[in-house]
Structures are given as structure tokens and as C-alpha cells.
Design a protein around this motif. Structure first.
Motif, mmCIF file in Angstrom:
data_model
loop_
_atom_site.group_PDB
_atom_site.id
_atom_site.type_symbol
_atom_site.label_atom_id
_atom_site.label_comp_id
_atom_site.label_asym_id
_atom_site.label_seq_id
_atom_site.Cartn_x
_atom_site.Cartn_y
_atom_site.Cartn_z
ATOM 1 N N ASP A 73 48.782 45.785 33.717
ATOM 2 C CA ASP A 73 47.654 44.726 34.118
ATOM 3 C C ASP A 73 46.659 44.282 35.028
ATOM 4 O O ASP A 73 47.248 43.831 35.763
ATOM 5 C CB ASP A 73 48.874 43.476 34.099
ATOM 6 C CG ASP A 73 47.647 42.308 32.928
ATOM 7 O OD1 ASP A 73 46.826 42.254 33.445
ATOM 8 O OD2 ASP A 73 48.156 41.142 33.013
ATOM 9 N N LEU A 74 45.816 45.201 35.395
ATOM 10 C CA LEU A 74 45.130 45.110 37.039
ATOM 11 C C LEU A 74 44.777 43.042 37.271
ATOM 12 O O LEU A 74 44.611 43.267 38.288
ATOM 13 C CB LEU A 74 43.687 45.850 36.106
ATOM 14 C CG LEU A 74 42.642 45.536 37.305
ATOM 15 C CD1 LEU A 74 43.497 46.265 39.468
ATOM 16 C CD2 LEU A 74 41.566 46.440 37.089
ATOM 17 N N ASP A 75 44.281 42.842 36.030
ATOM 18 C CA ASP A 75 43.802 41.186 36.032
ATOM 19 C C ASP A 75 45.435 39.978 36.847
ATOM 20 O O ASP A 75 44.928 39.584 37.608
ATOM 21 C CB ASP A 75 43.470 40.545 34.953
ATOM 22 C CG ASP A 75 42.682 40.936 34.433
ATOM 23 O OD1 ASP A 75 41.089 41.790 34.941
ATOM 24 O OD2 ASP A 75 41.971 41.167 32.585
ATOM 25 N N ALA A 76 45.792 40.671 36.643
ATOM 26 C CA ALA A 76 47.792 40.251 37.144
ATOM 27 C C ALA A 76 47.439 40.322 38.501
ATOM 28 O O ALA A 76 47.752 39.537 39.317
ATOM 29 C CB ALA A 76 48.985 40.644 35.907
ATOM 30 N N VAL A 77 47.067 41.745 39.046
ATOM 31 C CA VAL A 77 47.626 42.125 39.874
ATOM 32 C C VAL A 77 46.459 41.999 41.449
ATOM 33 O O VAL A 77 46.494 41.143 42.564
ATOM 34 C CB VAL A 77 47.626 43.756 40.218
ATOM 35 C CG1 VAL A 77 47.565 44.389 41.889
ATOM 36 C CG2 VAL A 77 48.721 44.495 39.600
ATOM 37 N N LEU A 78 45.182 41.471 40.610
ATOM 38 C CA LEU A 78 44.119 40.884 41.197
ATOM 39 C C LEU A 78 44.314 39.451 41.343
ATOM 40 O O LEU A 78 43.925 38.692 42.365
ATOM 41 C CB LEU A 78 42.740 41.258 40.898
ATOM 42 C CG LEU A 78 42.541 42.618 40.713
ATOM 43 C CD1 LEU A 78 41.369 42.788 39.595
ATOM 44 C CD2 LEU A 78 42.645 43.127 41.776
ATOM 45 N N ALA A 79 45.105 38.589 40.594
ATOM 46 C CA ALA A 79 45.733 37.582 40.257
ATOM 47 C C ALA A 79 46.716 37.404 41.679
ATOM 48 O O ALA A 79 46.657 36.127 42.423
ATOM 49 C CB ALA A 79 45.946 36.769 39.599
ATOM 50 N N ASP A 80 47.092 38.022 42.206
ATOM 51 C CA ASP A 80 48.390 38.376 43.517
ATOM 52 C C ASP A 80 47.511 37.574 44.404
ATOM 53 O O ASP A 80 47.049 38.745 45.326
ATOM 54 C CB ASP A 80 49.228 39.047 43.189
ATOM 55 C CG ASP A 80 50.504 39.400 43.918
ATOM 56 O OD1 ASP A 80 50.614 38.174 44.776
ATOM 57 O OD2 ASP A 80 51.523 40.015 43.758
ATOM 58 N N ASP A 81 47.706 36.434 45.647
ATOM 59 C CA ASP A 81 47.229 36.418 46.644
ATOM 60 C C ASP A 81 47.680 37.506 47.727
ATOM 61 O O ASP A 81 47.006 37.238 48.444
ATOM 62 C CB ASP A 81 47.717 34.551 47.000
ATOM 63 C CG ASP A 81 46.570 33.572 46.125
ATOM 64 O OD1 ASP A 81 45.479 34.594 45.257
ATOM 65 O OD2 ASP A 81 46.933 32.717 46.086
ATOM 66 N N THR A 82 49.081 38.117 47.385
ATOM 67 C CA THR A 82 50.096 38.707 48.598
ATOM 68 C C THR A 82 48.879 40.678 48.027
ATOM 69 O O THR A 82 49.637 40.499 49.627
ATOM 70 C CB THR A 82 51.307 39.080 48.306
ATOM 71 O OG1 THR A 82 51.658 39.892 46.581
ATOM 72 C CG2 THR A 82 52.047 37.338 48.201
ATOM 73 N N VAL A 83 48.716 40.912 47.351
ATOM 74 C CA VAL A 83 47.454 41.812 47.703
ATOM 75 C C VAL A 83 46.154 41.845 48.556
ATOM 76 O O VAL A 83 45.676 40.498 47.936
ATOM 77 C CB VAL A 83 47.614 42.563 46.181
ATOM 78 C CG1 VAL A 83 46.193 43.643 46.159
ATOM 79 C CG2 VAL A 83 48.498 42.434 45.645
ATOM 80 N N GLU A 84 46.032 42.061 49.236
ATOM 81 C CA GLU A 84 44.930 42.174 50.248
ATOM 82 C C GLU A 84 43.538 42.805 49.725
ATOM 83 O O GLU A 84 42.538 43.117 49.815
ATOM 84 C CB GLU A 84 45.401 42.315 52.149
ATOM 85 C CG GLU A 84 46.026 40.885 51.976
ATOM 86 C CD GLU A 84 46.322 41.218 53.523
ATOM 87 O OE1 GLU A 84 45.850 41.508 53.872
ATOM 88 O OE2 GLU A 84 47.955 41.065 53.531
ATOM 89 N N ILE A 85 44.035 44.555 49.822
ATOM 90 C CA ILE A 85 43.096 45.703 49.375
ATOM 91 C C ILE A 85 43.105 46.034 47.796
ATOM 92 O O ILE A 85 44.058 45.931 47.298
ATOM 93 C CB ILE A 85 42.998 46.466 50.642
ATOM 94 C CG1 ILE A 85 43.056 46.163 52.051
ATOM 95 C CG2 ILE A 85 42.419 47.606 50.068
ATOM 96 C CD1 ILE A 85 43.338 47.185 52.677
ATOM 97 N N TYR A 86 41.979 46.361 46.804
ATOM 98 C CA TYR A 86 41.861 46.738 45.791
ATOM 99 C C TYR A 86 41.339 47.602 46.529
ATOM 100 O O TYR A 86 40.552 48.468 47.098
ATOM 101 C CB TYR A 86 41.302 46.637 44.735
ATOM 102 C CG TYR A 86 41.033 46.968 43.627
ATOM 103 C CD1 TYR A 86 41.746 47.180 42.928
ATOM 104 C CD2 TYR A 86 39.342 47.823 43.761
ATOM 105 C CE1 TYR A 86 41.670 48.415 41.631
ATOM 106 C CE2 TYR A 86 39.369 48.707 42.441
ATOM 107 C CZ TYR A 86 40.290 49.134 41.749
ATOM 108 O OH TYR A 86 39.551 49.704 40.249
ATOM 109 N N ALA A 104 35.455 39.675 43.232
ATOM 110 C CA ALA A 104 35.576 38.632 42.715
ATOM 111 C C ALA A 104 36.979 37.886 42.790
ATOM 112 O O ALA A 104 36.576 36.398 42.676
ATOM 113 C CB ALA A 104 35.106 38.100 40.693
ATOM 114 N N ALA A 105 37.692 37.881 42.872
ATOM 115 C CA ALA A 105 39.364 37.828 43.528
ATOM 116 C C ALA A 105 39.820 37.448 44.767
ATOM 117 O O ALA A 105 40.168 37.245 45.024
ATOM 118 C CB ALA A 105 40.199 38.795 42.565
#
Length: 383
Positions: A73-86, A104-105
Motif C-alpha cells: 500500500d504505497l499510499d499508506a506508506v507515504l502517509a506515514d510522517d516518519t518516512v522521509e524519503i521515497y 504531494a506527501a
């Protein structure tokens, strides 16, 4: 030492390049060395979050390397504020939408190339990233290879005098897939899936030429599909609709001319899978992935053309090997470390999404040149 953790969403790591070069030989290699030393008693610890479409493959990958976080679930991962880099190593056709979501995130973006399937899409990503104020980078691994770093050392030292020309040979025979398994995924040979050697390799040639010799100002190319029928991973035949060979001539702003052949339908008769010969008024060099050989004008022999007599000298033996003089780390890992330092310490970084757009521009105009049978100038890109 204090540890600073940076969480990285890594999308596409079940693929060959994403797994081998980016996950194992870059991010996990940084962890194996104890993290990235930032100086001042601080070390950066990259924590990958594996993202993809196949849960079983992700789970197996995580277990193999002792990782705990993966998701489809990419959307859920991007919604995680602790993830800084994609990070994106997907097929090109899926890249633009995913990077737009990451921007956008508010995530910093690091991506494989080409960044988009066309120039408009690549420039759009660069503008969105600029407007969002995020940091962004594009993988340009070839300039970190030992052979090309030695070549850069020669250029910086004035070895060549005036550089006249660059000749590049890249490629190898990719098996059709019927009697021997192909070494590359079948989508590479379907244009409708984003395949083709031009879109794959011209972005590489753009940054190699740009970084070492200067901007490309025009392109003339001939593109061909030499092997029209191949077999996919299931053993099913399919029509190859994408180009598997490209023959390009690139005019450089310096006045030098570069000619680079790229082919997945050529058998290797050279020391490395890619080699560049650079000829200048004061000397020449041949650089591959790891090695680099030179011939200075003071040591240049005087060949005489005589087809009636057999050759009595070994031309290869007349060149001198350039010494390493330093230890060369994996090129992908070296660039990852620079990008991580850019994100965390705001250190300078030039290989951004605009630089990636130049590669897409060269590929797009290379295909257009072949289709229309004429040369195209490359206007300078701005946002």
C-alpha cells in the motif's frame, strides 16, 4: 556516536536493479558498515520500508535480510510522517504517478531513470518538486564507476589537450528466450510497456557526456529492432515492438563529437561491456567500467597502412594502464551516500530531476531523429 535514523520507502526493490544495486549493495551495505558517518559524532542509519505489488516477494525479501517493514500500500506508506524519503525503481510507466504522490506527501525523492516516459512529464516532476521545496535526485551511477572516475581525473589534469572525439560501445547479446533464458525482463522489448534501448541508455549517455565533456547540443540517431521475435518469462513468444539497438552521434558544446553505439544484439569483443575512447590533441584514453588505459602523444606509435603484410605489433600493448590511486566504492552506494548527506546536511547536490529531464529529452529527440531521418538540436532546459 549518536544515531540518526532516516526511513526510506523503497518502491520496486523486487526487480533486478532495485534489489541488487539499491537495496543490497547500497542501503544494506551502508548499514553493514555501521551507517553513514555524518561527522561530529553522528551517524546516519537508513531504515528501508520495502514497497511493491507482490506481498510474497516482499515478505521473502524482508525475511532474507532481517528487515521488518514492507507494504503493498504505497499510499499508506507515504502517509506515514516518519518516512522521509521515497525511492523509485519501478518500470518507467509506473514512475510518474508514484513520484507525484510522494511529492504531494512532502517526501524527498530519489529515483531511477528515465524519470518519465516523455519530456513534458519529466519537466512536470521537476517543477512539482521545486514548488514543493523538497530535495530530489536522479540515479546517475555511471559517473561513479572506477573507469570513468579515472577518465575524469585525466580530464581535470589536462591530459588530453583539446578533446576531439568520444567513441562509445555498449551492449551484449540478450538471448531471445526460447533456447536460453533472456538476461533482461521481456518488457524491455515492448514499446507499449516503456521498453527500448534508447529510453534506457540515452539518459545514461546524456549525463556521462554532460558531466565529463560538456552539454549535448544536437543528436542524430538511427534506431532498429534487430531481433523482432522473443520469448517471455513464461516461455511464450511475443513480438518485440521496442528498439534493441541505437546508433547515435552527439554534438557537444565544446565542439567535440561523440558517437555511441548501444545494442542488445551484439556479441562482445572488447574488454568490458561498455567502453569509451576519448581522443585529444595531446593523448587518448579508453575507459570501461573499472579500467582505463592511456596513450600520450609522446608515446604514440607511427602506424603505416599496408594491407599486403601481416600485423607484427599488438596495438593494445602500446597503451598504459591508469592506476587506481584510491579505493572505489560501489557507484550506486556512493551516490546514495551523497544524496543522503544532501537531505540531512543540505550539502550540494546537482543530479536532480531537471538533470534527469535532460536524459529524457535526449532519448525523445533520439527517437524522433531516427523516425524523421534528421538531426535535432537540444535546447537548454529551464523550469
Amino acid at each position: 556516536m549518536t544515531r540518526r535514523t532516516v526511513r526510506i520507502a523503497m518502491n520496486g526493490v523486487t526487480g533486478r536493479m532495485g534489489y541488487r544495486q539499491h537495496l543490497v549493495r547500497s542501503i544494506l551495505a551502508i548499514r553493514e558498515q555501521g551507517g553513514l558517518d555524518l561527522g561530529g559524532g553522528e551517524v546516519l542509519w537508513p531504515e528501508p520500508v520495502l514497497v511493491g505489488r507482490r506481498p510474497h516477494a516482499l515478505e521473502e525479501l524482508a525475511e532474507r535480510h532481517g528487515l521488518t517493514e514492507w507494504s503493498t500500500d504505497l499510499d499508506a506508506v507515504l502517509a506515514d510522517d516518519t518516512v522521509e524519503i521515497y525511492f523509485d525503481a519501478q518500470v518507467t510507466s509506473a514512475r510518474v504517478e508514484a513520484i507525484k504522490k510522494a511529492i504531494a506527501a512532502g517526501k524527498h525523492v530519489y529515483t531511477e531513470k528515465p524519470t518519465a516516459t516523455d519530456l513534458d512529464g519529466a519537466l512536470d516532476l521537476a517543477r512539482l518538486a521545486r514548488d514543493a521545496g523538497i530535495k530530489h535526485g536522479v540515479v546517475q551511477d555511471k559517473i561513479f564507476l572506477p573507469g570513468l572516475r579515472k577518465l575524469k581525473r585525466l580530464i581535470d589534469g589536462g591530459f588530453f589537450g583539446e578533446i576531439l572525439s568520444v567513441r562509445g560501445e555498449f551492449g551484449y547479446w540478450v538471448f531471445e528466450g526460447d533456447w536460453q533464458e533472456a538476461q533482461r525482463p521481456s518488457w524491455n522489448y515492448r514499446a507499449q510497456d516503456g521498453g527500448g534501448i534508447v529510453v534506457d541508455m540515452f539518459p545514461h549517455w546524456e549525463y556521462v557526456l554532460h558531466e565529463l565533456f560538456g552539454p549535448v547540443t544536437s543528436v542524430t540517431a538511427h534506431v532498429q529492432t534487430h531481433v523482432p521475435r522473443r520469448w517471455d518469462e513464461r516461455g511464450e513468444p511475443y513480438e518485440a515492438t521496442a528498439d534493441d539497438a541505437a546508433y547515435g552521434i552527439f554534438q557537444l558544446a565544446s565542439g567535440a563529437v561523440a558517437q555511441i553505439n548501444s545494442s542488445w544484439a551484439v556479441r562482445v569483443n572488447r574488454d568490458e561491456l561498455v567502453e569509451f575512447q576519448v581522443d585529444g590533441t595531446h593523448g587518448s584514453a579508453v575507459a570501461g567500467l573499472r579500467n582505463c588505459r592511456v596513450q600520450h602523444r609522446s608515446a604514440t606509435p607511427k602506424p603505416v597502412w599496408n594491407p599486403d603484410l601481416p600485423v607484427t605489433e599488438s596495438f593494445r600493448d602500446q597503451w598504459q594502464e591508469v592506476p587506481d590511486n584510491q579505493e572505489f566504492d560501489n557507484g550506486f552506494k556512493a551516490q546514495w551516500e551523497l544524496f543522503l548527506r544532501h537531505v540531512v546536511l543540505d550539502e550540494p547536490y546537482t543530479w536532480d530531476l531537471l538533470a534527469g529531464a535532460r536524459g529524457v529529452q535526449l532519448a525523445e529527440l533520439g527517437l524522433k531523429s531516427s523516425a524523421e531521418g534528421r538531426r535535432f538540436d537540444l535546447p537548454e532546459l529551464t523550469l
